[in-house]
Motif scaffolding. Structure first.
Motif, PDB file in Angstrom:
ATOM      1  N   ALA A  50       0.878  -1.167  -0.006  1.00 46.07           N
ATOM      2  CA  ALA A  50      -0.019  -0.025  -0.074  1.00 46.07           C
ATOM      3  C   ALA A  50       0.832   1.300   0.045  1.00 46.07           C
ATOM      4  CB  ALA A  50      -0.547   0.007   1.214  1.00 46.07           C
ATOM      5  N   SER A  51       1.972   1.269   0.547  1.00 44.61           N
ATOM      6  CA  SER A  51       2.939   2.450   0.596  1.00 44.61           C
ATOM      7  C   SER A  51       3.618   2.559  -0.736  1.00 44.61           C
ATOM      8  CB  SER A  51       3.880   2.310   1.775  1.00 44.61           C
ATOM      9  OG  SER A  51       4.997   1.312   1.510  1.00 44.61           O
ATOM     10  N   HIS A  52       3.767   1.489  -1.391  1.00 48.44           N
ATOM     11  CA  HIS A  52       4.617   1.678  -2.789  1.00 48.44           C
ATOM     12  C   HIS A  52       3.464   1.893  -3.657  1.00 48.44           C
ATOM     13  CE1 HIS A  52       8.352   0.495  -1.438  1.00 48.44           C
ATOM     14  NE2 HIS A  52       7.825  -0.395  -0.739  1.00 48.44           N
ATOM     15  N   PHE A  53       2.256   1.380  -3.710  1.00 50.24           N
ATOM     16  CA  PHE A  53       1.342   1.578  -5.016  1.00 50.24           C
ATOM     17  C   PHE A  53       0.185   2.465  -4.223  1.00 50.24           C
ATOM     18  CE2 PHE A  53       3.685  -2.312  -5.417  1.00 50.24           C
ATOM     19  CZ  PHE A  53       4.325  -1.991  -6.630  1.00 50.24           C
ATOM     20  N   GLY A  54       0.220   3.339  -3.346  1.00 52.28           N
ATOM     21  CA  GLY A  54      -0.893   3.912  -3.073  1.00 52.28           C
ATOM     22  C   GLY A  54      -1.384   4.946  -3.986  1.00 52.28           C
ATOM     23  N   TRP A  55      -0.450   5.587  -4.803  1.00 49.80           N
ATOM     24  CA  TRP A  55      -0.744   6.307  -5.918  1.00 49.80           C
ATOM     25  C   TRP A  55      -2.049   5.659  -6.789  1.00 49.80           C
ATOM     26  CZ3 TRP A  55       0.396   4.939 -10.640  1.00 49.80           C
ATOM     27  CH2 TRP A  55       1.309   3.669 -10.998  1.00 49.80           C
ATOM     28  N   ILE A  56      -2.103   4.666  -6.847  1.00 50.08           N
ATOM     29  CA  ILE A  56      -2.758   3.895  -8.003  1.00 50.08           C
ATOM     30  C   ILE A  56      -4.485   4.028  -7.576  1.00 50.08           C
ATOM     31  CG2 ILE A  56      -3.671   1.718  -8.952  1.00 50.08           C
ATOM     32  CD1 ILE A  56      -0.835   0.623  -8.869  1.00 50.08           C
ATOM     33  N   LEU A  57      -4.382   4.250  -5.958  1.00 52.77           N
ATOM     34  CA  LEU A  57      -5.828   4.622  -5.563  1.00 52.77           C
ATOM     35  C   LEU A  57      -6.536   6.012  -6.117  1.00 52.77           C
ATOM     36  CD1 LEU A  57      -5.336   3.399  -1.942  1.00 52.77           C
ATOM     37  CD2 LEU A  57      -6.252   2.159  -3.593  1.00 52.77           C
ATOM     38  N   LEU A  58      -5.555   6.635  -6.462  1.00 51.91           N
ATOM     39  CA  LEU A  58      -6.344   7.838  -7.053  1.00 51.91           C
ATOM     40  C   LEU A  58      -7.179   7.545  -8.225  1.00 51.91           C
ATOM     41  CD1 LEU A  58      -2.998  10.204  -7.235  1.00 51.91           C
ATOM     42  CD2 LEU A  58      -4.898  10.318  -5.543  1.00 51.91           C
ATOM     43  N   GLY A  59      -7.009   6.665  -8.577  1.00 50.50           N
ATOM     44  CA  GLY A  59      -8.146   6.242  -9.771  1.00 50.50           C
ATOM     45  C   GLY A  59      -9.428   6.262  -9.007  1.00 50.50           C
ATOM     46  N   ILE A  60      -9.703   5.667  -8.119  1.00 57.01           N
ATOM     47  CA  ILE A  60     -10.932   5.311  -7.537  1.00 57.01           C
ATOM     48  C   ILE A  60     -12.006   6.772  -7.377  1.00 57.01           C
ATOM     49  CG2 ILE A  60     -12.346   4.661  -5.434  1.00 57.01           C
ATOM     50  CD1 ILE A  60      -9.890   2.782  -5.059  1.00 57.01           C
ATOM     51  N   PRO A  61     -11.239   7.711  -6.956  1.00 55.52           N
ATOM     52  CA  PRO A  61     -12.235   8.956  -6.740  1.00 55.52           C
ATOM     53  C   PRO A  61     -12.305   9.334  -8.231  1.00 55.52           C
ATOM     54  CG  PRO A  61     -10.787   9.225  -5.263  1.00 55.52           C
ATOM     55  CD  PRO A  61     -10.198   7.945  -5.790  1.00 55.52           C
ATOM     56  N   ILE A  62     -11.576   9.672  -9.057  1.00 60.23           N
ATOM     57  CA  ILE A  62     -11.798   9.879 -10.172  1.00 60.23           C
ATOM     58  C   ILE A  62     -12.561   9.291 -11.018  1.00 60.23           C
ATOM     59  CG2 ILE A  62     -10.411  10.285 -12.701  1.00 60.23           C
ATOM     60  CD1 ILE A  62      -7.906  10.924 -11.162  1.00 60.23           C
ATOM     61  N   ALA A  63     -12.472   7.947 -10.979  1.00 63.52           N
ATOM     62  CA  ALA A  63     -13.699   7.194 -11.700  1.00 63.52           C
ATOM     63  C   ALA A  63     -15.034   7.288 -11.166  1.00 63.52           C
ATOM     64  CB  ALA A  63     -13.428   5.602 -11.536  1.00 63.52           C
ATOM     65  N   TRP A  64     -15.051   7.623  -9.490  1.00 67.46           N
ATOM     66  CA  TRP A  64     -16.372   7.865  -8.986  1.00 67.46           C
ATOM     67  C   TRP A  64     -17.126   9.342  -9.750  1.00 67.46           C
ATOM     68  CZ3 TRP A  64     -17.787  12.332  -5.803  1.00 67.46           C
ATOM     69  CH2 TRP A  64     -18.867  12.295  -5.236  1.00 67.46           C
ATOM     70  N   MET A  65     -16.104  10.124  -9.720  1.00 68.66           N
ATOM     71  CA  MET A  65     -16.631  11.587 -10.193  1.00 68.66           C
ATOM     72  C   MET A  65     -17.167  11.445 -11.482  1.00 68.66           C
ATOM     73  SD  MET A  65     -13.922  14.525  -8.807  1.00 68.66           S
ATOM     74  CE  MET A  65     -12.515  13.749  -9.226  1.00 68.66           C
ATOM     75  N   VAL A  66     -16.162  10.798 -12.538  1.00 67.82           N
ATOM     76  CA  VAL A  66     -16.843  10.541 -13.943  1.00 67.82           C
ATOM     77  C   VAL A  66     -17.948   9.820 -14.057  1.00 67.82           C
ATOM     78  CG1 VAL A  66     -15.900   9.530 -16.132  1.00 67.82           C
ATOM     79  CG2 VAL A  66     -14.385  10.700 -14.861  1.00 67.82           C
ATOM     80  N   LEU A  67     -18.132   8.702 -13.352  1.00 65.30           N
ATOM     81  CA  LEU A  67     -19.301   7.964 -13.504  1.00 65.30           C
ATOM     82  C   LEU A  67     -20.646   8.487 -12.880  1.00 65.30           C
ATOM     83  CD1 LEU A  67     -17.971   4.245 -12.353  1.00 65.30           C
ATOM     84  CD2 LEU A  67     -18.957   5.251 -14.552  1.00 65.30           C
ATOM     85  N   THR A  68     -20.239   9.463 -11.757  1.00 64.42           N
ATOM     86  CA  THR A  68     -21.574   9.931 -11.110  1.00 64.42           C
ATOM     87  C   THR A  68     -21.916  11.412 -11.972  1.00 64.42           C
ATOM     88  OG1 THR A  68     -20.233  11.341  -9.675  1.00 64.42           O
ATOM     89  CG2 THR A  68     -21.023   9.229  -8.758  1.00 64.42           C
ATOM     90  N   ILE A  69     -21.203  12.008 -12.696  1.00 67.62           N
ATOM     91  CA  ILE A  69     -21.447  13.072 -13.565  1.00 67.62           C
ATOM     92  C   ILE A  69     -22.212  12.627 -14.739  1.00 67.62           C
ATOM     93  CG2 ILE A  69     -20.367  14.860 -14.778  1.00 67.62           C
ATOM     94  CD1 ILE A  69     -18.371  15.464 -12.470  1.00 67.62           C
ATOM     95  N   ARG A  70     -21.404  11.532 -15.225  1.00 70.27           N
ATOM     96  CA  ARG A  70     -22.022  10.808 -16.437  1.00 70.27           C
ATOM     97  C   ARG A  70     -23.443  10.274 -16.233  1.00 70.27           C
ATOM     98  NH1 ARG A  70     -18.307   8.990 -21.148  1.00 70.27           N
ATOM     99  NH2 ARG A  70     -20.396   8.459 -21.995  1.00 70.27           N
ATOM    100  N   GLY A  71     -23.518   9.615 -15.026  1.00 69.82           N
ATOM    101  CA  GLY A  71     -24.824   9.231 -14.980  1.00 69.82           C
ATOM    102  C   GLY A  71     -25.850  10.321 -14.406  1.00 69.82           C
ATOM    103  N   GLU A  72     -25.541  11.300 -14.049  1.00 71.47           N
ATOM    104  CA  GLU A  72     -26.689  12.348 -13.850  1.00 71.47           C
ATOM    105  C   GLU A  72     -27.041  13.124 -14.909  1.00 71.47           C
ATOM    106  OE1 GLU A  72     -25.487  15.328 -10.936  1.00 71.47           O
ATOM    107  OE2 GLU A  72     -25.587  13.900  -9.189  1.00 71.47           O
TER     108      GLU A  72
END
Length: 114
Positions: A50-72
């Motif tokens: 998790a300390s080495h690859f924590g930056w990959i988690l940045l994709g989760i909020p970005i995907a959430w924003m894109v999906l919710t905005i496109r869904g609305e």
């Protein structure tokens, strides 16, 4: 701004991931310098990836924003404003719980209460 809630919640999620990743990286580095290597037991086996690859988690909020905005914008049944805000808050709580758990685990390793 039409999607202000997603932007604010997503920004807080991103800041939580960046701050948590930096804290976790420093904690793992500090613990790594303190412990004596043991070939049978590695107390950092869950924290090190998790300390080495924590930056990959940045994709989760970005995907959430894109999906919710496109869904609305598409008027999907699950993309209502209250459900979008609730899912964003749940996601933020999950992110902070993960990094909180990792911080407590590193604290317990340092102070010998493992």
């Amino acid at each position: 701004m039409e999607h202000r809630a997603q932007t604010y919640i997503g920004a807080v999620q991103l800041l939580a991931i960046i701050g948590g990743s930096l804290f976790l990286r420093a904690a793992v580095k500090g613990v790594d310098d303190m412990i004596i290597p043991d070939e049978y037991y590695d107390p950092l086996k869950f924290l090190r990836p998790a300390s080495h690859f924590g930056w990959i988690l940045l994709g989760i909020p970005i995907a959430w924003m894109v999906l919710t905005i496109r869904g609305e914008r598409s008027d999907l049944w699950w993309a209502t404003k209250p459900l979008t805000i609730a899912s964003g808050i749940v996601l933020l709580l999950a992110i902070t719980a993960f990094f909180g758990w990792a911080g407590v685990k590193a604290y317990k390793i340092v102070f010998g209460t493992l």
